[in-house]
Design an enzyme around this catalytic site. Structure first.
Site, PDB file in Angstrom:
ATOM      1  CG  ASP A 279      -2.202   1.626   1.363  1.00 16.86           C
ATOM      2  OD1 ASP A 279      -1.608   1.969   0.476  1.00 16.86           O
ATOM      3  OD2 ASP A 279      -2.170   1.484   2.495  1.00 16.86           O
TER       4      ASP A 279
ATOM      5  CG  HIS B 125      -4.434   4.381   4.033  1.00 19.26           C
ATOM      6  ND1 HIS B 125      -4.143   2.869   3.598  1.00 19.26           N
ATOM      7  CD2 HIS B 125      -5.397   4.786   3.986  1.00 19.26           C
ATOM      8  CE1 HIS B 125      -5.284   3.127   2.105  1.00 19.26           C
ATOM      9  NE2 HIS B 125      -5.816   4.073   3.225  1.00 19.26           N
TER      10      HIS B 125
HETATM   11 ZN   LIG Z   1      -8.001   1.084  -0.030  1.00 19.92          ZN
HETATM   12 ZN   LIG Z   2      -9.206   0.660   3.348  1.00 16.38          ZN
END
Ligand SMILES: [Zn+2]
Ligand SMILES: [Zn+2]
Length: 556
Positions: A193, A368
């Site tokens: 990510d 994140h």
């Molecule tokens: Zn996402």
């Molecule tokens: Zn997500």
């Protein structure tokens, strides 16, 4: 090592924000990781959602075995109704993720025919030549997993979305041990990510917002409105706990907020103490000091509950002088104008507005991983190949540079974008051509409708259904409508069922204007959307046509 080739084909999410979807193919078997959507930019008039082009999957429809989901965010599951209606394959996801999926499929009347298989972190399962091992990760949503996928040429790890939160509110910890074990055994490729690669340091824990929330709850002199994404289960849980501690009743406003809270309660993530919850209609019956309202609409979406409350156009959510409004979410790029416009309206109501303005303690934390967490996972996994995913092009590049600077932890960094075919075999890895990818624009409310490239859609609209331009003259200073609305039509008049259509359409626009407050009329985003929605309803009903409707506001 067996002879054969593993193809990894991102169909969305690499080089763009949202719409995450990746196919893995070994011979005659394909599995798909995630099936997300993207919310349209404002210039995509009349389009409700955007999903990935799945031509590649349709061309190999007999080979597609399953869709495996990492978690329940829209950019990972939102494309499912569209994909399943084209290609009904089994779906695998965790309990919480599947609860969201069920709601979504039910809405589209696809649930009866869907095959949903529940998976659990730590429990491996097999699909064709792939053995898949879901690994618990932490994120802004609950019950999220990364996937270690055992393939004939080695193990691939797909992180899904994650941050490394050492103190998640559900106490389900990030399974760093399993990442480390894979690192010891050897990992062929890590797909990670990239969303927050531009942020240095560590992303704060979900618990970090508690300090700010505590402060707000302690000080709010009157009603307290809290808006967050309906999927921010950690945040909703916190608000409910604090409301209880501070003796405030809780009302939930907005359909997604209600659905999400219900799922979270059913699955044991949230607990509503007896008598805490009240109906929106009861808000007015309680002392304003004793009420907390969880309301949807953090992104200033024109028709959302909070946007309507901000212009005093919500039946139950009345925002009055001295009330507090908390926006506990990030400002998604592209939404700034709409959000700040909504915040302006809230200030006009003399509400005390708390939003993410960089002050500390934070009212929102990201879901994140920042740079140090990304590095941590890379260090644990030590992949032979590193491939950044989930991000716009610059983020993928910066993530690649970050990994490349970690000598000894990463064999080689590979940059790919949606549509690139990455081929692994016993000799190594290479880019092996491209497949068709793109964005498909969909009008919600009908799954049969739509599904074409935007340009084609616009052309079809114009050629078959025509265009309707309601023109409204508004006095910028007073917000007053200066003259009766005009309607200009092209390529549409021939379809008219009867005389009087234009007059009727004008009357509808006039009525929409009359029923809107001065504030709404001064907010062109809101008023245009209201006119478009009302006219569309009338036109579809009376003509079964779907012309492009573009309200034009003339400032006089
Ligand atoms: Zn996402
Ligand atoms: Zn997500």
């Amino acid at each position: 090592m067996p002879s054969g080739k593993l193809h990894v084909v991102p169909l969305g999410g690499l080089g763009e924000f949202g719409m995450n979807c990746m196919a893995l193919r070994w011979g005659d078997d394909i599995i798909v990781v995630d099936a997300g959507l993207m919310f349209p930019e404002s210039e995509l008039l009349g389009v409700d959602i955007v999903v990935p082009d799945i031509t590649y999957l349709l061309e190999h429809r007999n080979k597609v075995r399953a869709i495996v989901l990492t978690h329940g965010h829209e950019d990972h599951i939102g494309g499912l109704p569209w994909i399943l209606s084209e290609l009904n394959v089994p779906v695998y996801g965790t309990e919480f993720t599947l609860a969201y999926v069920e709601n979504k499929l039910e809405e589209h009347e696809l649930l009866d025919n869907a095959v949903l298989n529940e998976i659990r972190a730590g429990e491996r399962f097999r699909i064709g030549p792939f053995t898949i091992h879901p690994i618990q990760v932490t994120h802004s949503l609950v019950d999220c997993v990364a996937l270690a996928i055992h393939t004939p040429v080695g193990v691939i790890i797909h992180t899904g979305d994650f941050k490394v939160d050492p103190t998640p509110t559900d106490n389900r910890l990030f399974d760093l041990h399993t990442f480390a074990e894979y690192g010891k055994e050897g990992v062929l490729a890590l797909f990670q990510d990239s969303t927050n690669v531009e942020r240095s340091g560590y992303t704060p824990s979900e618990r970090a917002v508690r300090r700010k929330f505590d402060e707000v709850f302690a000080r709010a002199p009157r009603r307290l409105f809290i808006s967050c994404f309906s999927s921010s289960i950690h945040r909703i849980k916190l608000a409910i706990e604090l409301a209880f501690e501070h003796g405030r009743k809780v009302a939930l406003i907005g359909r997604s907020m209600n659905e999400s809270a219900e799922i979270a309660e059913d699955l044991g993530y949230i607990d509503f103490p007896e008598g805490l919850l009240i109906n929106p209609g009861q808000i007015k019956d309680f002392d304003p000091k004793k009420v907390c309202v969880l309301i949807s609409g953090t992104q200033g979406e024109p028709m959302s509950a909070l946007s309507r409350a901000a212009v005093d156009n919500h039946k139950h959510a009345k925002i009055e002088a001295g009330d507090s409004v908390v926006l506990s979410s990030r400002i998604i790029p592209g939404n700034e104008k709409a959000i700040y416009r909504m915040i302006d309206h809230l200030f006009r109501r003399e509400a005390h507005v708390i939003y993410e303005d960089g002050s500390s303690p934070p009212v929102h934390v990201s879901g994140h991983a920042s740079q140090e967490e990304l590095k941590l996972i890379i260090n644990l996994v030590k992949p032979r190949y590193f491939i950044p995913i989930h991000g716009e092009y610059r983020q993928l590049r910066r993530h690649g540079e970050l990994a490349a600077s970690m000598h000894g932890a990463v064999g080689q960094v590979i940059q790919i974008e949606s549509g690139d075919v990455l081929e692994f075999d016993e000799l190594g890895v290479r880019k092996q051509g491209r497949v068709t990818v793109g964005r498909i624009c969909i009008d919600s409310g009908s799954r049969t409708d739509v599904v074409e490239d935007l340009v084609i859609r616009d052309r079809r609209h114009l050629s078959e259904d025509g265009i309707v331009l309601p023109i409204i003259a508004i006095n910028k200073l007073t917000g007053k409508v200066e003259s009766p609305p005009e309607i200009v039509m092209r390529g549409f008049a021939a379809a008219l069922p009867e005389d009087g259509f234009t007059d009727q359409a004008k009357a509808i626009v006039s009525r929409t204007l009359e029923e809107s407050s001065q504030e709404e009329k001064a907010d062109y985003g809101v008023i245009k959307e209201k006119i478009r929605a009302d006219l569309k309803r009338y036109i579809v009903k009376s003509t079964s046509r779907r012309p492009l409707i573009m309200p034009v506001i003339l400032e006089v």
